[in-house]
Write a protein that holds these residues in place. Structure first.
Motif, PDB file in Angstrom:
ATOM      1  N   ARG A  37       3.830  79.446 -11.473  1.00  0.00           N
ATOM      2  CA  ARG A  37       3.644  78.435 -12.518  1.00  0.00           C
ATOM      3  C   ARG A  37       5.021  78.033 -13.029  1.00  0.00           C
ATOM      4  O   ARG A  37       5.816  78.901 -13.398  1.00  0.00           O
ATOM      5  CB  ARG A  37       2.797  78.990 -13.652  1.00  0.00           C
ATOM      6  CG  ARG A  37       2.483  77.960 -14.717  1.00  0.00           C
ATOM      7  CD  ARG A  37       1.523  78.494 -15.724  1.00  0.00           C
ATOM      8  NE  ARG A  37       0.176  78.447 -15.150  1.00  0.00           N
ATOM      9  CZ  ARG A  37      -0.927  78.650 -15.829  1.00  0.00           C
ATOM     10  NH1 ARG A  37      -0.872  78.948 -17.114  1.00  0.00           N
ATOM     11  NH2 ARG A  37      -2.102  78.581 -15.247  1.00  0.00           N
ATOM     12  N   PRO A  40      -0.876  70.052 -11.697  1.00  0.00           N
ATOM     13  CA  PRO A  40      -0.776  70.356 -13.123  1.00  0.00           C
ATOM     14  C   PRO A  40      -1.851  71.348 -13.542  1.00  0.00           C
ATOM     15  O   PRO A  40      -2.980  71.274 -13.055  1.00  0.00           O
ATOM     16  CB  PRO A  40      -0.979  68.997 -13.800  1.00  0.00           C
ATOM     17  CG  PRO A  40      -1.702  68.176 -12.801  1.00  0.00           C
ATOM     18  CD  PRO A  40      -1.316  68.683 -11.445  1.00  0.00           C
ATOM     19  N   VAL A  41      -1.498  72.270 -14.416  1.00  0.00           N
ATOM     20  CA  VAL A  41      -2.480  73.224 -14.934  1.00  0.00           C
ATOM     21  C   VAL A  41      -3.563  72.471 -15.703  1.00  0.00           C
ATOM     22  O   VAL A  41      -4.742  72.769 -15.575  1.00  0.00           O
ATOM     23  CB  VAL A  41      -1.785  74.289 -15.824  1.00  0.00           C
ATOM     24  CG1 VAL A  41      -2.804  75.158 -16.534  1.00  0.00           C
ATOM     25  CG2 VAL A  41      -0.837  75.132 -14.984  1.00  0.00           C
ATOM     26  N   ASP A  42      -3.166  71.473 -16.478  1.00  0.00           N
ATOM     27  CA  ASP A  42      -4.108  70.625 -17.209  1.00  0.00           C
ATOM     28  C   ASP A  42      -4.275  69.321 -16.438  1.00  0.00           C
ATOM     29  O   ASP A  42      -3.384  68.479 -16.444  1.00  0.00           O
ATOM     30  CB  ASP A  42      -3.590  70.338 -18.618  1.00  0.00           C
ATOM     31  CG  ASP A  42      -4.486  69.403 -19.409  1.00  0.00           C
ATOM     32  OD1 ASP A  42      -5.605  69.095 -18.948  1.00  0.00           O
ATOM     33  OD2 ASP A  42      -4.071  68.981 -20.508  1.00  0.00           O
ATOM     34  N   PRO A  43      -5.408  69.107 -15.766  1.00  0.00           N
ATOM     35  CA  PRO A  43      -5.570  67.889 -14.970  1.00  0.00           C
ATOM     36  C   PRO A  43      -5.521  66.604 -15.796  1.00  0.00           C
ATOM     37  O   PRO A  43      -5.258  65.536 -15.265  1.00  0.00           O
ATOM     38  CB  PRO A  43      -6.939  68.058 -14.308  1.00  0.00           C
ATOM     39  CG  PRO A  43      -7.568  69.249 -14.899  1.00  0.00           C
ATOM     40  CD  PRO A  43      -6.553  69.995 -15.689  1.00  0.00           C
ATOM     41  N   GLN A  44      -5.742  66.696 -17.109  1.00  0.00           N
ATOM     42  CA  GLN A  44      -5.666  65.515 -17.961  1.00  0.00           C
ATOM     43  C   GLN A  44      -4.247  64.934 -18.010  1.00  0.00           C
ATOM     44  O   GLN A  44      -4.064  63.786 -18.373  1.00  0.00           O
ATOM     45  CB  GLN A  44      -6.127  65.856 -19.383  1.00  0.00           C
ATOM     46  CG  GLN A  44      -7.573  66.279 -19.466  1.00  0.00           C
ATOM     47  CD  GLN A  44      -8.531  65.183 -19.052  1.00  0.00           C
ATOM     48  OE1 GLN A  44      -8.351  64.032 -19.401  1.00  0.00           O
ATOM     49  NE2 GLN A  44      -9.531  65.540 -18.292  1.00  0.00           N
ATOM     50  N   LEU A  45      -3.260  65.741 -17.642  1.00  0.00           N
ATOM     51  CA  LEU A  45      -1.871  65.286 -17.655  1.00  0.00           C
ATOM     52  C   LEU A  45      -1.696  64.042 -16.801  1.00  0.00           C
ATOM     53  O   LEU A  45      -1.028  63.094 -17.212  1.00  0.00           O
ATOM     54  CB  LEU A  45      -0.939  66.399 -17.169  1.00  0.00           C
ATOM     55  CG  LEU A  45       0.532  66.009 -17.087  1.00  0.00           C
ATOM     56  CD1 LEU A  45       1.126  65.903 -18.487  1.00  0.00           C
ATOM     57  CD2 LEU A  45       1.303  67.001 -16.261  1.00  0.00           C
ATOM     58  N   GLN A  89      -0.033  59.722 -21.590  1.00  0.00           N
ATOM     59  CA  GLN A  89       0.525  60.775 -22.445  1.00  0.00           C
ATOM     60  C   GLN A  89       1.385  60.155 -23.547  1.00  0.00           C
ATOM     61  O   GLN A  89       2.148  59.223 -23.295  1.00  0.00           O
ATOM     62  CB  GLN A  89       1.364  61.745 -21.605  1.00  0.00           C
ATOM     63  CG  GLN A  89       0.584  62.428 -20.502  1.00  0.00           C
ATOM     64  CD  GLN A  89      -0.545  63.282 -21.046  1.00  0.00           C
ATOM     65  OE1 GLN A  89      -0.381  64.022 -22.005  1.00  0.00           O
ATOM     66  NE2 GLN A  89      -1.701  63.181 -20.415  1.00  0.00           N
ATOM     67  N   ALA A  93       4.619  70.347 -19.882  1.00  0.00           N
ATOM     68  CA  ALA A  93       3.405  70.728 -19.159  1.00  0.00           C
ATOM     69  C   ALA A  93       3.750  71.805 -18.145  1.00  0.00           C
ATOM     70  O   ALA A  93       4.919  72.024 -17.824  1.00  0.00           O
ATOM     71  CB  ALA A  93       2.804  69.510 -18.460  1.00  0.00           C
ATOM     72  N   GLN A  94       2.725  72.450 -17.650  1.00  0.00           N
ATOM     73  CA  GLN A  94       2.888  73.493 -16.632  1.00  0.00           C
ATOM     74  C   GLN A  94       2.237  73.043 -15.325  1.00  0.00           C
ATOM     75  O   GLN A  94       1.195  72.379 -15.343  1.00  0.00           O
ATOM     76  CB  GLN A  94       2.225  74.799 -17.100  1.00  0.00           C
ATOM     77  CG  GLN A  94       2.837  75.396 -18.348  1.00  0.00           C
ATOM     78  CD  GLN A  94       4.199  75.991 -18.058  1.00  0.00           C
ATOM     79  OE1 GLN A  94       4.385  76.712 -17.090  1.00  0.00           O
ATOM     80  NE2 GLN A  94       5.158  75.668 -18.894  1.00  0.00           N
ATOM     81  N   GLN A 107      -4.297  62.224 -15.498  1.00  0.00           N
ATOM     82  CA  GLN A 107      -5.452  61.331 -15.581  1.00  0.00           C
ATOM     83  C   GLN A 107      -5.439  60.460 -16.822  1.00  0.00           C
ATOM     84  O   GLN A 107      -6.147  59.465 -16.876  1.00  0.00           O
ATOM     85  CB  GLN A 107      -6.745  62.148 -15.554  1.00  0.00           C
ATOM     86  CG  GLN A 107      -6.954  62.865 -14.258  1.00  0.00           C
ATOM     87  CD  GLN A 107      -8.112  63.837 -14.325  1.00  0.00           C
ATOM     88  OE1 GLN A 107      -8.788  63.952 -15.335  1.00  0.00           O
ATOM     89  NE2 GLN A 107      -8.322  64.561 -13.247  1.00  0.00           N
TER      90      GLN A 107
END
Length: 162
Positions: free
Chosen positions: A128, A45-50, A55, A71-72, A52
């Motif tokens: 991506r 994931p581009v955003d690691p919070q996705l 959501q 998400a990307q 972790q």
């Protein structure tokens, strides 16, 4: 004599303030980590919070709709295409009612069967791609409650066909 008294007075004043300077201490502790993928294959994931954090799918009470999660991901496979499948049927559950979820990766709907989601041409240089998770509205509308669920996807490298 004056110099001795001045030095003694100055030393005493300095000693009085030393404990105050040492009393103000702050400590912070936090976890740090990194995932470094291989250069040959990755789906991240581009955003690691996705992955972790939990959501949220936002609920609009006026339209009675749940907003999708978008998400990307960065993907690459120098040896061929990329396949994906769901590990289990994705849904939200509140202990009584269920809301099914539709998961698409790179505009390909995922199921329990593996399918190619990124072609060899696109996977070789890296790309991506989008992920989208959409709630499927039940016929009797969404029922009140606190819903939770898990979306578990499996990605693998598909060797090229000759």
């Amino acid at each position: 004599m004056f110099k001795t008294l001045a030095c003694t007075a100055l030393s005493t004043v300095c000693l009085l303030f030393v404990p105050l300077a040492w009393a103000a201490v702050e400590r912070e502790t936090f976890e740090v980590f990194v995932t470094i993928p291989t250069a040959d294959f990755y789906v991240l994931p581009v955003d690691p919070q996705l992955v972790q954090r939990e959501q949220r799918l936002g609920y609009n009470p006026v339209s009675s709709e749940l907003s999708p999660l978008r998400a990307q991901f960065e993907v690459k496979n120098v040896g061929g295409a990329i396949g994906a499948r769901l590990e289990a049927q994705p849904y939200l559950f509140n202990g009584k009612d269920r809301i099914d979820l539709r998961v698409t990766f790179n505009q390909q709907e995922l199921s329990l069967e593996r399918s190619e989601v990124v072609s060899t041409v696109d996977a070789r240089p890296g790309r991506r791609v989008p992920l989208e998770i959409v709630a499927i509205k039940p016929p009797e509308d969404y029922q009140p409650g606190h819903y939770y669920g898990t979306v578990s996807m499996v990605f693998d490298a598909i060797a090229p066909h000759f």
